[in-house]
Scaffold this active site. Structure first.
Site, PDB file in Angstrom:
ATOM      1  N   SER A  48       0.833  -1.207   0.000  1.00 26.56           N
ATOM      2  CA  SER A  48       0.000   0.000   0.000  1.00 26.56           C
ATOM      3  C   SER A  48       0.863   1.251   0.000  1.00 26.56           C
ATOM      4  O   SER A  48       1.956   1.258   0.564  1.00 26.56           O
ATOM      5  CB  SER A  48      -0.893  -0.012   1.261  1.00 26.56           C
ATOM      6  OG  SER A  48      -1.467   1.265   1.466  1.00 26.56           O
ATOM      7  N   TYR A  67      -1.558  -0.432  10.656  1.00 26.22           N
ATOM      8  CA  TYR A  67      -1.827  -1.054   9.344  1.00 26.22           C
ATOM      9  C   TYR A  67      -0.627  -0.831   8.417  1.00 26.22           C
ATOM     10  O   TYR A  67      -0.058  -1.778   7.868  1.00 26.22           O
ATOM     11  CB  TYR A  67      -3.092  -0.449   8.719  1.00 26.22           C
ATOM     12  CG  TYR A  67      -3.215  -0.743   7.249  1.00 26.22           C
ATOM     13  CD1 TYR A  67      -2.934   0.249   6.307  1.00 26.22           C
ATOM     14  CD2 TYR A  67      -3.563  -1.997   6.791  1.00 26.22           C
ATOM     15  CE1 TYR A  67      -3.017  -0.010   4.958  1.00 26.22           C
ATOM     16  CE2 TYR A  67      -3.646  -2.268   5.436  1.00 26.22           C
ATOM     17  CZ  TYR A  67      -3.370  -1.263   4.519  1.00 26.22           C
ATOM     18  OH  TYR A  67      -3.435  -1.535   3.173  1.00 26.22           O
ATOM     19  N   LYS A  72       2.337  -3.476   6.790  1.00 25.12           N
ATOM     20  CA  LYS A  72       2.715  -3.593   5.362  1.00 25.12           C
ATOM     21  C   LYS A  72       4.231  -3.410   5.202  1.00 25.12           C
ATOM     22  O   LYS A  72       4.890  -4.132   4.460  1.00 25.12           O
ATOM     23  CB  LYS A  72       1.976  -2.555   4.525  1.00 25.12           C
ATOM     24  CG  LYS A  72       0.478  -2.796   4.393  1.00 25.12           C
ATOM     25  CD  LYS A  72       0.162  -4.059   3.632  1.00 25.12           C
ATOM     26  CE  LYS A  72      -1.327  -4.205   3.362  1.00 25.12           C
ATOM     27  NZ  LYS A  72      -1.632  -5.468   2.657  1.00 25.12           N
TER      28      LYS A  72
HETATM   29  C1  WQD Z   1      -9.417   9.707   0.620  1.00 24.95           C
HETATM   30  C2  WQD Z   1      -9.653  11.199   0.765  1.00 24.95           C
HETATM   31  C3  WQD Z   1      -9.967  11.907   3.042  1.00 24.95           C
HETATM   32  C4  WQD Z   1     -13.800   9.761   3.540  1.00 24.95           C
HETATM   33  C5  WQD Z   1      -6.721   4.818   2.843  1.00 24.95           C
HETATM   34  C6  WQD Z   1      -5.607   4.017   3.441  1.00 24.95           C
HETATM   35  C7  WQD Z   1      -4.807   3.373   2.345  1.00 24.95           C
HETATM   36  C8  WQD Z   1      -5.717   2.568   1.446  1.00 24.95           C
HETATM   37  C9  WQD Z   1      -6.788   3.464   0.877  1.00 24.95           C
HETATM   38  C10 WQD Z   1      -5.749   0.271   2.172  1.00 24.95           C
HETATM   39  C11 WQD Z   1      -8.912  11.814   1.953  1.00 24.95           C
HETATM   40  C12 WQD Z   1     -11.236  12.132   2.222  1.00 24.95           C
HETATM   41  C13 WQD Z   1     -12.610  10.265   3.034  1.00 24.95           C
HETATM   42  C14 WQD Z   1     -14.861  10.657   3.852  1.00 24.95           C
HETATM   43  C15 WQD Z   1     -13.492  12.494   3.121  1.00 24.95           C
HETATM   44  N1  WQD Z   1      -6.284   1.494   2.171  1.00 24.95           N
HETATM   45  N2  WQD Z   1     -12.472  11.604   2.814  1.00 24.95           N
HETATM   46  N3  WQD Z   1     -14.670  11.997   3.618  1.00 24.95           N
HETATM   47  O1  WQD Z   1      -7.062   7.777   3.557  1.00 24.95           O
HETATM   48  O2  WQD Z   1      -6.230   8.189   1.171  1.00 24.95           O
HETATM   49  O3  WQD Z   1      -6.183   5.889   2.095  1.00 24.95           O
HETATM   50  O4  WQD Z   1      -7.512   4.020   2.002  1.00 24.95           O
HETATM   51  O5  WQD Z   1      -4.814  -0.126   1.564  1.00 24.95           O
HETATM   52  O6  WQD Z   1      -3.859   2.524   2.932  1.00 24.95           O
HETATM   53  O7  WQD Z   1      -4.758   4.902   4.133  1.00 24.95           O
HETATM   54  O8  WQD Z   1      -8.366   6.928   1.546  1.00 24.95           O
HETATM   55  O9  WQD Z   1     -10.739   7.007   0.909  1.00 24.95           O
HETATM   56  O10 WQD Z   1     -10.139   7.154   3.386  1.00 24.95           O
HETATM   57  O11 WQD Z   1      -9.663   9.109   1.884  1.00 24.95           O
HETATM   58  O12 WQD Z   1     -13.339  13.705   2.926  1.00 24.95           O
HETATM   59  O13 WQD Z   1     -15.962  10.261   4.309  1.00 24.95           O
HETATM   60  O14 WQD Z   1     -11.042  11.434   1.016  1.00 24.95           O
HETATM   61  O15 WQD Z   1      -9.736  12.976   3.932  1.00 24.95           O
HETATM   62  O16 WQD Z   1      -8.505  13.119   1.584  1.00 24.95           O
HETATM   63  P1  WQD Z   1      -6.923   7.307   2.148  1.00 24.95           P
HETATM   64  P2  WQD Z   1      -9.798   7.497   1.965  1.00 24.95           P
END
Ligand code: WQD
Length: 346
Positions: A133, A157, A161
């Site tokens: 990841s 997490y 990894k």
């Molecule tokens: C994306 C963007 C949030 C939800 C994570 C893990 C990574 C991988 C993918 C496993 C950010 C914003 C999110 C919401 C929002 N997982 N957001 N409202 O955090 O980039 O990555 O998931 O492998 O390891 O770290 O993904 O989809 O949670 O967030 O504004 O309800 O959307 O702040 O900018 P992230 P995400």
């Protein structure tokens, strides 16, 4: 050479889409899964999409002796290791669960793959693709992110990894016969174009895309945009959303490279394009034809402003690049969500 490929966690979101891509590429994937993070209904969808029965080994990757027996019976040409837990927030609250399942699960699989059976035989040449990841980059000093960037972890997490990547490097130094492809996913999103498979979070989605499509389908009132004061073009978080179909194709390309050239590698699987939260919301609005209510909320702890890939190494080494657009990703995600409002739970 065998065309059998063992997919640990193969009934999960990325694993199930990779299953289809492998079959379409002429491989014979076998799923090893305990359904801790997936649903048995996926097997029916895989059979509907591929037109053939699915080979399932139901059990836990932590059961080393059983995994070794699975390997003895199937003699796969390679293994793709998806099985594990992946919720960043949960990992902060339950670190031991993540160290046990993710690191322990990887150790168990690797030990099984190095078993010498009673008849003196061993599984095929140890060939492994590991589902890593972009979280191993921590808070990058700049973007786009290269594989050579410093590695760190900001959650148990991500730590798990990183440890597994380091274990694989040690294994390769001790046993050069190992052929290992480490794939660092950026932000997987989207669904199979048939609308029969997609992302199915167990409860309130942590990830943005499934949350937005659940608002679009009327399951949630609005999207909370976590922060609009980041140093980004529109103030909201920027990420590299990659279609799960492109991700699946990346696994096929990784296996083909390992089996043909034998050189190990670590590559980013991303599009190389940064997309903001508001851009995702607008793209889902185009896909569903509705306005998606959203409110600006405080930043989420642990979030970084920007995270997107330099994906040129995967193109150079594997001949792979992402092909799907953000709109295709959102159209496929919407087809899945609108056709399966409760995911696989019916
Ligand atoms: C994306 C963007 C949030 C939800 C994570 C893990 C990574 C991988 C993918 C496993 C950010 C914003 C999110 C919401 C929002 N997982 N957001 N409202 O955090 O980039 O990555 O998931 O492998 O390891 O770290 O993904 O989809 O949670 O967030 O504004 O309800 O959307 O702040 O900018 P992230 P995400």
């Amino acid at each position: 050479m065998s065309t059998t490929i063992l997919l640990t966690g193969g009934a999960g979101y990325i694993g199930s889409h990779t299953f289809i891509a492998l079959r379409e590429a002429g491989f014979e994937p076998v799923i090893l899964d305990n359904f801790a993070n997936s649903h048995p209904v996926v097997l029916e969808r895989l059979e509907r999409i591929s037109g053939r029965p699915v080979l399932l080994e139901r059990g836990d990757v932590l059961d080393t002796a059983w995994v070794a027996d699975v390997l003895r019976r199937h003699r796969p040409a390679g293994v793709v290791h998806f099985a594990g837990d992946k919720a960043v927030g949960e990992s902060v609250a339950k670190p031991l669960k993540y160290f046990h399942n993710n690191i322990g699960g990887a150790v168990s699989l690797l030990r099984a793959m190095t078993t010498v059976f009673e008849d003196g035989s061993a599984p095929a040449l140890p060939t492994l693709v590991f589902s890593s990841s972009a979280t191993v980059y921590g808070d990058p000093a700049s973007v786009p992110i290269l594989e050579s960037f410093p590695l760190s972890h900001t959650s148990p997490y991500g730590h798990s990894k990183l440890v597994i990547e380091e274990m694989l490097a040690s294994l390769r130094r001790a046993s050069p016969a190992w052929r290992v492809g480490v794939l660092r996913y950026f932000n997987p999103a989207g669904a199979h174009p048939s609308g029969l498979m997609g992302e199915d979070p167990a409860d309130i989605p942590n990830n943005l895309m499934p949350f937005v499509t659940q608002v679009a389908v009327g399951q949630r009132p609005h999207v909370n945009v976590f922060g609009n004061d980041y140093a980004t073009p529109d103030g909201t978080g920027v990420r590299d959303y990659i279609h799960v179909q492109d991700l699946a194709a990346g696994h096929v390309a990784a296996l083909q490279a390992l089996l043909s050239k034998g050189e190990s590698f670590t590559v980013n699987l991303g599009t190389g394009r940064g997309v903001s939260v508001l851009e995702v919301i607008r793209a889902v609005e185009r896909a569903c034809g509705k306005t998606i209510p959203h409110v600006f909320a405080p930043r989420r702890a642990g979030d970084v402003a920007q995270c997107y890939a330099d994906a040129s190494l995967a193109k150079r080494l594997l001949g792979w690049e992402a092909k799907c657009s953000l709109d295709e990703m959102c159209a496929d995600a919407w087809r899945w969500q609108s056709g399966n409002p409760n995911g696989y739970r019916g």
